[in-house]
Design an enzyme around this catalytic site. Structure first.
Site, mmCIF file in Angstrom:
data_model
loop_
_atom_site.group_PDB
_atom_site.id
_atom_site.type_symbol
_atom_site.label_atom_id
_atom_site.label_comp_id
_atom_site.label_asym_id
_atom_site.label_seq_id
_atom_site.Cartn_x
_atom_site.Cartn_y
_atom_site.Cartn_z
ATOM 1 N N GLU A 93 1.576 1.093 -31.189
ATOM 2 C CA GLU A 93 2.912 0.583 -30.992
ATOM 3 C C GLU A 93 3.452 1.056 -29.756
ATOM 4 O OE1 GLU A 93 4.012 1.036 -34.952
ATOM 5 O OE2 GLU A 93 2.117 -0.184 -35.769
ATOM 6 N N ASP A 116 4.049 9.096 -41.365
ATOM 7 C CA ASP A 116 4.213 8.697 -42.702
ATOM 8 C C ASP A 116 3.680 7.952 -42.878
ATOM 9 O OD1 ASP A 116 7.085 10.316 -43.211
ATOM 10 O OD2 ASP A 116 6.373 9.692 -41.298
ATOM 11 N N HIS A 124 10.636 9.633 -42.542
ATOM 12 C CA HIS A 124 9.574 9.510 -41.387
ATOM 13 C C HIS A 124 9.481 11.303 -40.545
ATOM 14 C CE1 HIS A 124 10.751 5.910 -40.563
ATOM 15 N NE2 HIS A 124 10.729 5.408 -39.517
#
Lengths: 309, 308
Positions: A26, A82, A126
């Protein structure tokens, strides 16, 4: 050189050696170059090999697996460690199993890179170190970098393995200098600390303080291969001292410390003192001081070693 | 694995026969093969589980006919025997695999649900290979190959399918997504498991959607063939919703449906539909019966798979 630069150079090297390599994840495209900049410059240099993906962690690992099954070397990036939970089926039920269940007729050169770790106030989803959930899966190799051994060399090793690798990086480590000279070895250290990943730095700092303040010799042994564990490395290190500590950033149950203890005890090595230092068994708070309280720290490691005498 | 064990058995597939004879040969072969499996279970000669494709055979037969088996990749699921047999004709290797023999297609490791042969892959996880089918199609696109993935109406509940559709459209992956909709997922009827339209599910991703309700191998082939050509020409994915029938249990003896309802479905049995179209169905049936008896006998004599 900083950790992020070594990893980036290593990625460029992997791509140069095999121009069919695919890197996907991403927000990888330049000029952004990935959330932690490990892939910066890569899409400009290799526009056909770098794929920016939708927010689909399972999908991107699955697409990478399909490419790897058809002979490509694939390096997938998961933005935060995560988010690995979303890839579990692809990693555990598919990537890790294809070679074995298909009778060794196929393999998948698939590396899934991701940063773990807290210390930045990112909160419960996170900041975690959840790699232990992926250790002990037959067919899945888990590696973790630390800045005292070459992160770039380890990434090269992962890409050349030819089988699926989960490659654990660390958010606050990216900006740190690679400093192999700070690992000190002793014939009979007062204590041995086995550790991995981001908290390796805390262990090294604690060992330096203990030498200066307490005249204690503490050997820090970072482990880069979490699964399967390098039994010889762990046993040799543990046999050097009567005091053996493990330090990990995740929670203690079913973790690195337990796995190290099993390796040691099953070889008949029984240190006088064995202790695992890990995060408190809670989710990770966003509030900065609270976060630092529940995670391992230099102070906690130093205090534990002193208290063992 | 040596090369000769990785062949497509053109004899079993009836490659040299006229198409309609070939279709009936394969329809009957799959049916008898799976009936034999259920028989072996009943006689306690088979362990584990199996999911037969009785009623759905025409999908496998017609779609494999439309693919280029020398290059295309097939991704299947728990109900994969029909796909596998029509893909490569390796009935002996499949029997041996399901019987847990060393000589099985995957050496007894994968069993009924986890098969690999040449470019054929199957997984016991619903939708588990959807994204891999997309990745593989991208990796082989410049070779003119496509991926075909088989799913069921039950698979529509898996998020992995929709991630794969998004990737396939964004990256222009040549993939044929096939939904074999037999109206029931294990024991859950479609009405309780699937909201909205199966046919239209991929349309929102910018993927061409097709629908056919048929168990007629000729009709399915006539529908699939131009779709496959279009995927190969455009390099874009397509979605095919195939309404079919499940004539047997989900697995073994777990059919909760009303007997009268299943009896009604029998009227759409793809073998019954097709039998009158071939000149000498009896000869094709006898060939298959003999072949199955022969390869099963061979497989049963093989060494069982074990760690040492």
């Amino acid at each position: 050189m900083r950790v992020v630069e070594e990893l980036r150079d290593s990625l460029f090297g992997i791509m140069q050696r095999d121009p069919s390599t695919i890197v996907l994840g991403e927000d990888l495209l330049d000029p952004y170059g990935g959330a932690f900049k490990v892939t910066q410059g890569l899409s400009d240099a290799y526009p056909n090999n770098v794929i920016t993906t939708p927010i689909s962690e399972a999908g991107l690992v699955g697409v990478g697996l399909g490419m790897a099954l058809r002979g490509r070397t694939v390096l997938a990036e998961i933005m935060f460690g995560d988010f690995l939970t979303l890839t579990t089926d692809q990693l555990v039920n598919h990537a890790a199993k294809v070679k074995w269940m298909f009778n060794d007729a196929v393999d998948a050169s698939l590396v899934v890179r991701t940063p773990m770790g807290g210390g930045r106030g990112y909160g419960p989803t996170h900041s975690q170190s959840i790699e232990k959930h992926f250790c002990g899966v037959p067919g899945l190799t888990v590696m973790a970098v630390n800045q005292f051994q070459s992160p770039g060399d380890l990434l090269k090793e992962a890409a050349e393995l030819g089988s699926p690798v989960l490659f654990i990086e660390n958010k606050i480590m990216y900006s740190k200098l690679v400093e192999p000279d700070r690992l000190v070895s002793y014939d009979r250290p007062d204590a041995v600390i086995l550790t991995y990943g981001g908290v390796t730095e805390f262990c090294v700092q604690a060992a330096e303080r203990l030498l200066d303040d307490e005249e204690l010799t503490v050997e820090v042994v970072p482990v880069q291969h979490l699964s399967p564990l390098p039994a010889d490395l762990i046993r040799t290190a543990a046999a050097k001292s009567d005091r053996v500590f493990t330090v990990e950033e995740g929670t203690v149950s079913w973790g690195f410390g337990a796995a190290v203890a099993e390796e040691i005890l099953s070889a008949g090595i029984t240190p006088h003192h064995f202790q695992s230092i890990a995060a408190d068994p809670t989710a990770i708070p966003s509030a900065r001081n609270w976060e630092l309280e529940i995670l391992p720290s230099v102070d906690k490691i130093e205090r534990a070693v002193v208290a063992s005498f | 694995m040596s090369h000769d064990l990785q062949e497509i058995d053109t004899d079993v597939l009836g490659v040299d026969l006229p198409r309609q004879d070939r279709f009936y040969r394969q329809l009957y072969l799959i049916r008898r093969f799976e009936q034999k499996l259920l028989e072996l279970f009943t006689n306690n000669m088979l362990a584990g589980t199996t999911h037969t494709s009785q009623g759905q055979e025409a999908n496998a037969v017609a779609i494999m006919e439309a693919l280029k088996l020398d290059r295309d990749m097939v991704w299947s699921n728990h109900r994969c025997h029909g796909h596998f047999l029509s893909y490569c004709g390796q009935s002996y290797r499949l029997f041996a695999e399901i019987l847990g023999r060393r000589t099985g297609a995957c050496g007894g490791r994968g069993g009924s649900q986890h098969l690999h042969w040449r470019n054929f892959y199957s997984s016991g996880i619903q939708g588990g290979f959807a994204a891999a089918a997309v990745g593989a199609a991208l990796a082989e696109k410049d070779k003119g190959a496509i991926s075909c993935i088989f799913m069921g109406d039950g698979t529509m509940g898996e998020g992995s399918v929709y991630e794969a559709l998004n990737f396939a459209s964004l990256l222009s992956a040549p993939v044929l997504f096939v939904v074999e909709d037999n109206g029931i997922a294990q024991t859950t009827p479609k009405e309780l498991g699937v909201a909205g339209s199966i046919t239209d599910r991929a349309r929102a991703f910018g993927i061409d959607c097709h629908h056919l309700a048929s168990t007629d191998a000729d009709e399915i082939f006539a529908t699939v063939s131009p779709i496959v050509d279009q995927i190969r020409t455009t390099g874009r994915p397509a979605w095919l919703h195939l309404e079919t029938v499940r004539l047997g249990p989900h697995s073994k003896g777990d059919d909760t449906r009303d007997e009268a309802f299943v009896a009604e479905l029998q009227k759409r049995d793809p073998l019954t539909v097709y039998r009158d179209r071939v000149g000498d169905p009896g000869a094709l049936e006898t060939w298959c019966d003999d072949h199955i008896a022969q390869v099963l006998d061979l497989a049963l004599k093989d060494d069982v798979a074990c760690a040492s």
